[in-house]
Design a protein around this motif. Structure first.
Motif, mmCIF file in Angstrom:
data_model
loop_
_atom_site.group_PDB
_atom_site.id
_atom_site.type_symbol
_atom_site.label_atom_id
_atom_site.label_comp_id
_atom_site.label_asym_id
_atom_site.label_seq_id
_atom_site.Cartn_x
_atom_site.Cartn_y
_atom_site.Cartn_z
ATOM 1 N N ASN A 319 36.707 33.136 0.338
ATOM 2 C CA ASN A 319 35.620 32.156 0.300
ATOM 3 C C ASN A 319 35.121 31.882 1.710
ATOM 4 O O ASN A 319 35.904 31.521 2.592
ATOM 5 C CB ASN A 319 36.100 30.856 -0.355
ATOM 6 C CG ASN A 319 36.482 31.056 -1.803
ATOM 7 O OD1 ASN A 319 35.682 31.544 -2.594
ATOM 8 N ND2 ASN A 319 37.710 30.705 -2.165
ATOM 9 N N HIS A 320 33.820 32.062 1.901
ATOM 10 C CA HIS A 320 33.194 31.856 3.211
ATOM 11 C C HIS A 320 32.040 30.872 3.072
ATOM 12 O O HIS A 320 31.238 30.973 2.130
ATOM 13 C CB HIS A 320 32.690 33.182 3.785
ATOM 14 C CG HIS A 320 33.786 34.099 4.233
ATOM 15 N ND1 HIS A 320 33.861 34.602 5.507
ATOM 16 C CD2 HIS A 320 34.862 34.601 3.576
ATOM 17 C CE1 HIS A 320 34.925 35.387 5.623
ATOM 18 N NE2 HIS A 320 35.550 35.398 4.455
ATOM 19 N N GLN A 321 31.954 29.964 4.036
ATOM 20 C CA GLN A 321 30.999 28.860 3.942
ATOM 21 C C GLN A 321 30.263 28.693 5.268
ATOM 22 O O GLN A 321 30.889 28.657 6.323
ATOM 23 C CB GLN A 321 31.786 27.582 3.614
ATOM 24 C CG GLN A 321 30.991 26.322 3.520
ATOM 25 C CD GLN A 321 31.916 25.095 3.439
ATOM 26 O OE1 GLN A 321 31.778 24.165 4.221
ATOM 27 N NE2 GLN A 321 32.868 25.101 2.511
ATOM 28 N N PRO A 322 28.931 28.573 5.241
ATOM 29 C CA PRO A 322 28.198 28.233 6.458
ATOM 30 C C PRO A 322 28.132 26.717 6.623
ATOM 31 O O PRO A 322 28.468 25.970 5.697
ATOM 32 C CB PRO A 322 26.807 28.804 6.178
ATOM 33 C CG PRO A 322 26.648 28.597 4.697
ATOM 34 C CD PRO A 322 28.031 28.774 4.089
ATOM 35 N N SER A 323 27.689 26.258 7.770
ATOM 36 C CA SER A 323 27.513 24.829 8.008
ATOM 37 C C SER A 323 26.035 24.485 7.942
ATOM 38 O O SER A 323 25.271 24.788 8.867
ATOM 39 C CB SER A 323 28.070 24.435 9.387
ATOM 40 O OG SER A 323 27.711 23.095 9.703
ATOM 41 N N TRP A 324 25.612 23.861 6.831
ATOM 42 C CA TRP A 324 24.207 23.484 6.754
ATOM 43 C C TRP A 324 23.868 22.352 7.718
ATOM 44 O O TRP A 324 22.701 22.188 8.104
ATOM 45 C CB TRP A 324 23.799 23.141 5.318
ATOM 46 C CG TRP A 324 24.583 22.048 4.621
ATOM 47 C CD1 TRP A 324 25.553 22.208 3.686
ATOM 48 C CD2 TRP A 324 24.439 20.633 4.802
ATOM 49 N NE1 TRP A 324 26.037 20.983 3.269
ATOM 50 C CE2 TRP A 324 25.364 20.002 3.936
ATOM 51 C CE3 TRP A 324 23.629 19.833 5.597
ATOM 52 C CZ2 TRP A 324 25.501 18.604 3.860
ATOM 53 C CZ3 TRP A 324 23.750 18.440 5.531
ATOM 54 C CH2 TRP A 324 24.675 17.852 4.673
ATOM 55 N N VAL A 325 24.874 21.568 8.123
ATOM 56 C CA VAL A 325 24.628 20.521 9.118
ATOM 57 C C VAL A 325 24.181 21.149 10.434
ATOM 58 O O VAL A 325 23.267 20.647 11.107
ATOM 59 C CB VAL A 325 25.894 19.666 9.332
ATOM 60 C CG1 VAL A 325 25.672 18.665 10.453
ATOM 61 C CG2 VAL A 325 26.274 18.933 8.050
ATOM 62 N N LYS A 326 24.800 22.250 10.811
ATOM 63 C CA LYS A 326 24.509 22.894 12.085
ATOM 64 C C LYS A 326 23.337 23.864 12.004
ATOM 65 O O LYS A 326 22.560 23.994 12.956
ATOM 66 C CB LYS A 326 25.760 23.622 12.588
ATOM 67 C CG LYS A 326 26.914 22.680 12.928
ATOM 68 C CD LYS A 326 28.168 23.467 13.265
ATOM 69 C CE LYS A 326 29.341 22.551 13.580
ATOM 70 N NZ LYS A 326 29.179 21.839 14.860
ATOM 71 N N LEU A 327 23.205 24.567 10.883
ATOM 72 C CA LEU A 327 22.175 25.596 10.747
ATOM 73 C C LEU A 327 20.946 25.116 9.998
ATOM 74 O O LEU A 327 19.930 25.812 9.985
ATOM 75 C CB LEU A 327 22.747 26.814 10.020
ATOM 76 C CG LEU A 327 23.871 27.581 10.712
ATOM 77 C CD1 LEU A 327 24.371 28.700 9.812
ATOM 78 C CD2 LEU A 327 23.425 28.129 12.064
ATOM 79 N N GLY A 328 21.013 23.948 9.370
ATOM 80 C CA GLY A 328 19.970 23.532 8.461
ATOM 81 C C GLY A 328 20.156 24.220 7.117
ATOM 82 O O GLY A 328 20.836 25.246 7.019
ATOM 83 N N LEU A 329 19.571 23.668 6.074
ATOM 84 C CA LEU A 329 19.757 24.248 4.744
ATOM 85 C C LEU A 329 19.148 25.651 4.666
ATOM 86 O O LEU A 329 19.717 26.543 4.034
ATOM 87 C CB LEU A 329 19.152 23.340 3.673
ATOM 88 C CG LEU A 329 19.335 23.808 2.230
ATOM 89 C CD1 LEU A 329 20.815 24.024 1.896
ATOM 90 C CD2 LEU A 329 18.702 22.823 1.247
ATOM 91 N N ALA A 330 18.031 25.863 5.343
ATOM 92 C CA ALA A 330 17.415 27.192 5.317
ATOM 93 C C ALA A 330 18.324 28.226 5.973
ATOM 94 O O ALA A 330 18.496 29.339 5.461
ATOM 95 C CB ALA A 330 16.054 27.156 6.016
ATOM 96 N N GLY A 331 18.922 27.865 7.116
ATOM 97 C CA GLY A 331 19.839 28.787 7.786
ATOM 98 C C GLY A 331 21.082 29.045 6.962
ATOM 99 O O GLY A 331 21.572 30.180 6.886
ATOM 100 N N ALA A 332 21.624 27.999 6.351
ATOM 101 C CA ALA A 332 22.808 28.160 5.505
ATOM 102 C C ALA A 332 22.494 29.009 4.280
ATOM 103 O O ALA A 332 23.324 29.810 3.825
ATOM 104 C CB ALA A 332 23.343 26.797 5.090
ATOM 105 N N THR A 333 21.284 28.853 3.734
ATOM 106 C CA THR A 333 20.877 29.670 2.593
ATOM 107 C C THR A 333 20.803 31.136 2.995
ATOM 108 O O THR A 333 21.246 32.025 2.248
ATOM 109 C CB THR A 333 19.521 29.189 2.061
ATOM 110 O OG1 THR A 333 19.614 27.804 1.703
ATOM 111 C CG2 THR A 333 19.096 29.994 0.844
ATOM 112 N N GLU A 334 20.269 31.411 4.178
ATOM 113 C CA GLU A 334 20.217 32.789 4.660
ATOM 114 C C GLU A 334 21.622 33.362 4.832
ATOM 115 O O GLU A 334 21.859 34.556 4.576
ATOM 116 C CB GLU A 334 19.446 32.851 5.984
ATOM 117 C CG GLU A 334 19.355 34.230 6.611
ATOM 118 C CD GLU A 334 18.613 35.259 5.770
ATOM 119 O OE1 GLU A 334 18.760 36.463 6.048
ATOM 120 O OE2 GLU A 334 17.882 34.878 4.823
ATOM 121 N N ALA A 335 22.572 32.505 5.243
ATOM 122 C CA ALA A 335 23.957 32.971 5.417
ATOM 123 C C ALA A 335 24.566 33.458 4.104
ATOM 124 O O ALA A 335 25.519 34.243 4.115
ATOM 125 C CB ALA A 335 24.817 31.859 6.014
#
Length: 388
Positions: A319-335
């Protein structure tokens, strides 16, 4: 790239052929070597990045499928008073500083109750290393009472609380061993530990960015002990500051080996997820901010490392998770296209990263998280902290 030349010398293969071989190995769920991990991180052309992205996305699909998961939770930072002075932290305060806070039990319970009314199944609780906690009689007594108060009022709630650094702090304050601290907190109601305070598990880096924090081996020791006692943990990496690609791979190697050890020893708990935390420096202390030379994370560099982390950790941490707080929701969605399968939690509030100048916000609704998944055409599912 010296490493490319070294491989060419050994194999007489082109960089393209080397890349193809490494990615095929990762997709076969074989462990990459540190040298192979470094090769992936030092690839710089667009075609190589596309191949790495596609391989990471395929490995994600092979290991966990298409469904994107999320948890409804509340982040609860109970104090920002801290004895340490990490060079990336804009959250900490001294007790006499303006903006210093230490929530009362009544304030904490009110926040927990509000979270439950919003559907939260988890409270993620961390705070500064406040020396005044020992004034309660002992540091452990303060933390134990805090957990017991919440758990007695809300017994079904999952308490994801206290990093390895906080465990070491309590043990040092009271002259106790780590096992006693962990067992006491577990009995009081802690269900799992955040794998934060890892930063980069390379001591030469830690001596610069967080010289007062525990060393790499202590972090690893506490997490392994938690697994032995039946306490699952997450794992993290603070990236995008002064660390090199080789040091990033060294960090991932430590995490992979830690998980492999837990599995080999048939321990009752494991690492549940990996979270990449890119450095946000806009309001961080000046020395590190000036050394890094940018205020916000590089999305492209973060996505590249996200993909390599998926390939390197392979079948061991799925399980891998981005940080939407740091990347924004758009960046986290791209991750989610670069190897991630989870969007984390709703948080409801967040202070540590937002006080450093992050632009991603401090709370998201379930509808927003679901919308991000829908934008990619991926199904979604709410999960528990332990991915049930």
């Amino acid at each position: 790239m010296a490493f490319v030349s070294y491989h060419q010398y050994l194999t007489d293969a082109s960089p393209e052929a080397i890349l193809e071989s490494i990615l095929a190995k990762a997709l076969a769920q074989e462990d990459l070597t540190p040298e192979e991990g470094c090769f992936l991180l030092t690839c710089r052309d667009d075609s190589a990045w596309l191949a790495i992205q596609q391989a990471a996305d395929q490995l994600r699909a092979n290991l966990v499928g298409e469904t994107v998961t999320y948890v409804v939770n509340r982040n609860l930072n109970f104090t920002n008073i801290c004895e340490q002075h990490c060079s990336f932290c804009a959250f900490r305060r001294d007790a006499e500083d303006s903006g210093a806070f230490w929530l009362t039990p009544a304030q904490i319970l009110a926040k927990v109750e509000d979270a439950i009314t919003q559907g939260a199944t988890e409270i993620c609780m961390q705070g500064g290393l406040n020396p005044a906690a020992q004034l309660q009689g002992s540091a452990l007594a303060f933390y134990e009472d805090l957990i017991s108060t919440i758990k007695s009022a809300f017994p079904a709630l999952h308490l994801h609380a206290f990093s390895p650094q906080e465990i070491q702090f309590i043990a040092r304050q009271d002259g106790l061993d780590f096992e006693t601290v962990l067992q006491t907190l577990q009995t009081a109601g802690v269900d799992s530990l955040p794998g934060t305070a890892a930063e980069v598990l390379v001591d030469s880096v830690r001596h610069i960015i967080c010289p007062e924090k525990i060393d790499s081996q202590t972090w690893l020791t506490i997490v392994h002990l938690a697994h032995r006692l039946g306490l699952p943990t997450t794992s993290t990496m603070l990236c995008g500051h002064i660390e090199t690609p080789a040091q990033q791979i060294q960090h991932l190697e430590h995490l992979r080996a830690l998980q492999q050890r837990a599995i080999a020893e048939q321990l009752p708990a494991r690492i549940t997820e990996f979270i990449l935390l890119p450095f946000v420096g806009e309001l961080a202390p000046k020395p590190l901010r000036h050394r890094v030379g940018r205020d916000q994370p590089s999305l492209s560099a973060t996505l590249h490392l996200t993909a390599v982390a998926r390939l390197y950790l392979g079948k061991w941490i799925v399980n891998h998770q981005p940080s939407w707080v740091k990347l924004g929701l758009a960046g986290a969605t791209e991750a989610l296209r670069w190897g991630c399968n989870d969007l984390g939690g709703t948080l409801m509030e967040e202070h540590i990263t937002s006080m450093a100048g992050a632009k991603g916000g401090t709370a998201l609704t379930v509808t927003q998280l679901q919308g991000a998944c829908q934008a990619l055409g991926r199904p979604y599912r709410q999960r528990t902290t332990l991915y049930h």
